[in-house]
Motif scaffolding. Sequence first.
Motif, PDB file in Angstrom:
ATOM      1  N   UNK A   1       0.855  -1.192   0.000  1.00 12.37           N
ATOM      2  CA  UNK A   1       0.000   0.000   0.000  1.00 12.37           C
ATOM      3  C   UNK A   1       0.889   1.240   0.000  1.00 12.37           C
ATOM      4  N   UNK A   2       0.640   2.144  -0.932  1.00  6.85           N
ATOM      5  CA  UNK A   2       1.386   3.396  -0.995  1.00  6.85           C
ATOM      6  C   UNK A   2       0.680   4.446  -0.144  1.00  6.85           C
ATOM      7  N   UNK A   3       1.279   4.782   0.994  1.00  7.13           N
ATOM      8  CA  UNK A   3       0.742   5.810   1.873  1.00  7.13           C
ATOM      9  C   UNK A   3       1.351   7.155   1.478  1.00  7.13           C
ATOM     10  N   UNK A   4       0.506   8.070   0.975  1.00  5.52           N
ATOM     11  CA  UNK A   4       0.952   9.413   0.609  1.00  5.52           C
ATOM     12  C   UNK A   4       0.780  10.322   1.828  1.00  5.52           C
ATOM     13  N   UNK A   5       1.901  10.866   2.304  1.00  4.79           N
ATOM     14  CA  UNK A   5       1.907  11.608   3.563  1.00  4.79           C
ATOM     15  C   UNK A   5       2.296  13.063   3.320  1.00  4.79           C
ATOM     16  N   UNK A   6       1.513  13.956   3.884  1.00 11.21           N
ATOM     17  CA  UNK A   6       1.776  15.394   3.800  1.00 11.21           C
ATOM     18  C   UNK A   6       1.806  15.953   5.222  1.00 11.21           C
ATOM     19  N   UNK A   7       2.857  16.674   5.557  1.00  3.43           N
ATOM     20  CA  UNK A   7       3.016  17.231   6.901  1.00  3.43           C
ATOM     21  C   UNK A   7       3.061  18.757   6.832  1.00  3.43           C
ATOM     22  N   UNK A   8       2.443  19.398   7.823  1.00  3.25           N
ATOM     23  CA  UNK A   8       2.451  20.867   7.879  1.00  3.25           C
ATOM     24  C   UNK A   8       2.057  21.322   9.276  1.00  3.25           C
ATOM     25  N   UNK A   9       2.327  22.598   9.544  1.00  2.00           N
ATOM     26  CA  UNK A   9       1.979  23.210  10.830  1.00  2.00           C
ATOM     27  C   UNK A   9       0.896  24.242  10.602  1.00  2.00           C
ATOM     28  N   UNK A  10      -0.150  24.193  11.436  1.00  2.00           N
ATOM     29  CA  UNK A  10      -1.272  25.115  11.300  1.00  2.00           C
ATOM     30  C   UNK A  10      -1.932  25.308  12.660  1.00  2.00           C
TER      31      UNK A  10
ATOM     32  N   UNK B   1      -0.591  15.701   9.914  1.00  2.00           N
ATOM     33  CA  UNK B   1      -0.103  14.709   8.973  1.00  2.00           C
ATOM     34  C   UNK B   1      -1.320  14.182   8.199  1.00  2.00           C
ATOM     35  N   UNK B   2      -1.428  14.549   6.935  1.00  4.84           N
ATOM     36  CA  UNK B   2      -2.494  14.032   6.071  1.00  4.84           C
ATOM     37  C   UNK B   2      -2.017  12.730   5.441  1.00  4.84           C
ATOM     38  N   UNK B   3      -2.826  11.710   5.536  1.00  5.26           N
ATOM     39  CA  UNK B   3      -2.460  10.382   5.030  1.00  5.26           C
ATOM     40  C   UNK B   3      -3.530   9.921   4.052  1.00  5.26           C
ATOM     41  N   UNK B   4      -3.141   9.661   2.808  1.00  2.15           N
ATOM     42  CA  UNK B   4      -4.095   9.169   1.812  1.00  2.15           C
ATOM     43  C   UNK B   4      -3.511   7.933   1.133  1.00  2.15           C
ATOM     44  N   UNK B   5      -4.395   6.999   0.803  1.00  4.48           N
ATOM     45  CA  UNK B   5      -3.947   5.761   0.176  1.00  4.48           C
ATOM     46  C   UNK B   5      -5.144   5.045  -0.436  1.00  4.48           C
ATOM     47  N   UNK B   6      -4.837   4.093  -1.312  1.00  4.24           N
ATOM     48  CA  UNK B   6      -5.874   3.290  -1.965  1.00  4.24           C
ATOM     49  C   UNK B   6      -5.614   1.822  -1.662  1.00  4.24           C
ATOM     50  N   UNK B   7      -6.680   1.110  -1.322  1.00  2.00           N
ATOM     51  CA  UNK B   7      -6.578  -0.326  -1.089  1.00  2.00           C
ATOM     52  C   UNK B   7      -7.828  -1.002  -1.640  1.00  2.00           C
ATOM     53  N   UNK B   8      -7.640  -2.019  -2.447  1.00  2.00           N
ATOM     54  CA  UNK B   8      -8.768  -2.717  -3.082  1.00  2.00           C
ATOM     55  C   UNK B   8      -9.701  -1.750  -3.815  1.00  2.00           C
TER      56      UNK B   8
END
Length: 243
Positions: free
Chosen positions: A167-176, A182-189
């Motif tokens: 599974x490819x976990x696409x991770x985006x980090x930022x301060x707000x 930490x935004x985490x998006x991925x596709x499974x099945x």
Amino acid sequence: MALPTQNWYASWFDTPYYHILYKDRGYDEAQAFMRALMAYLKPKDSAKILDLACGKGRHSVFLNSLGYNVTGVDLSKNSINHAKQYENESLTFKVHDMCKPTKNTYDVVLNLFTSFGYFEDDEDNLRTIKAIKEDLKQDGVAVIDFMNVANVISNLVPTEVKTMKGIDFHIKRYVKNNHIYKDISFKDNDEQFEFTEKVKAITLDDFKTYFKKAGLTLINTFGDYQLNDFNLETSKRLILVFK
């Protein structure tokens, strides 16, 4: 698509994907940390220890193997159900909200691996500190293992892709708004999932304020799992010992 809820941790921590993403967390490092911490705290052989936000129980199980009477609690039913396979006469696991006292008292209360600062309402952070105080015996001691916010922010990796179990976990980090996201998006099945981790950027001074309001005393601070001195710029962890 799974969407974040207001209490993101209640949904994300209870998914199998959380454990897939973080399955490479080091057991050797965790055990070495527990050995060093117990050598420093010197609890009695029969000490009662509370592992607050214990996850699947890796710290609890190891501490129990050292001879301590351990209770692990966590909000995630799935994590507790997994941990219960390790239960014995001196090791128990329960579903519990750490904002509330457990109604028992312990020689040592541990809150490890940045399992703090998740709440939408900052008052809940203080409520947790107050709950820890109620969970401590009169001569008990507590430890919070948090990230060093200054170091994390200065070394933040904005984006990365981490592949775990195909599974490819696409991770985006930022301060707000004084939170680290930490935004985490991925596709499974062929299904798309999106989750967001959000932790308040709590500093040492912030913790000192919590402790003062709760009537607790900070005893010591460490900057890593080898219990070296805390350095605001270079330390990766902020480990607080208080009573």
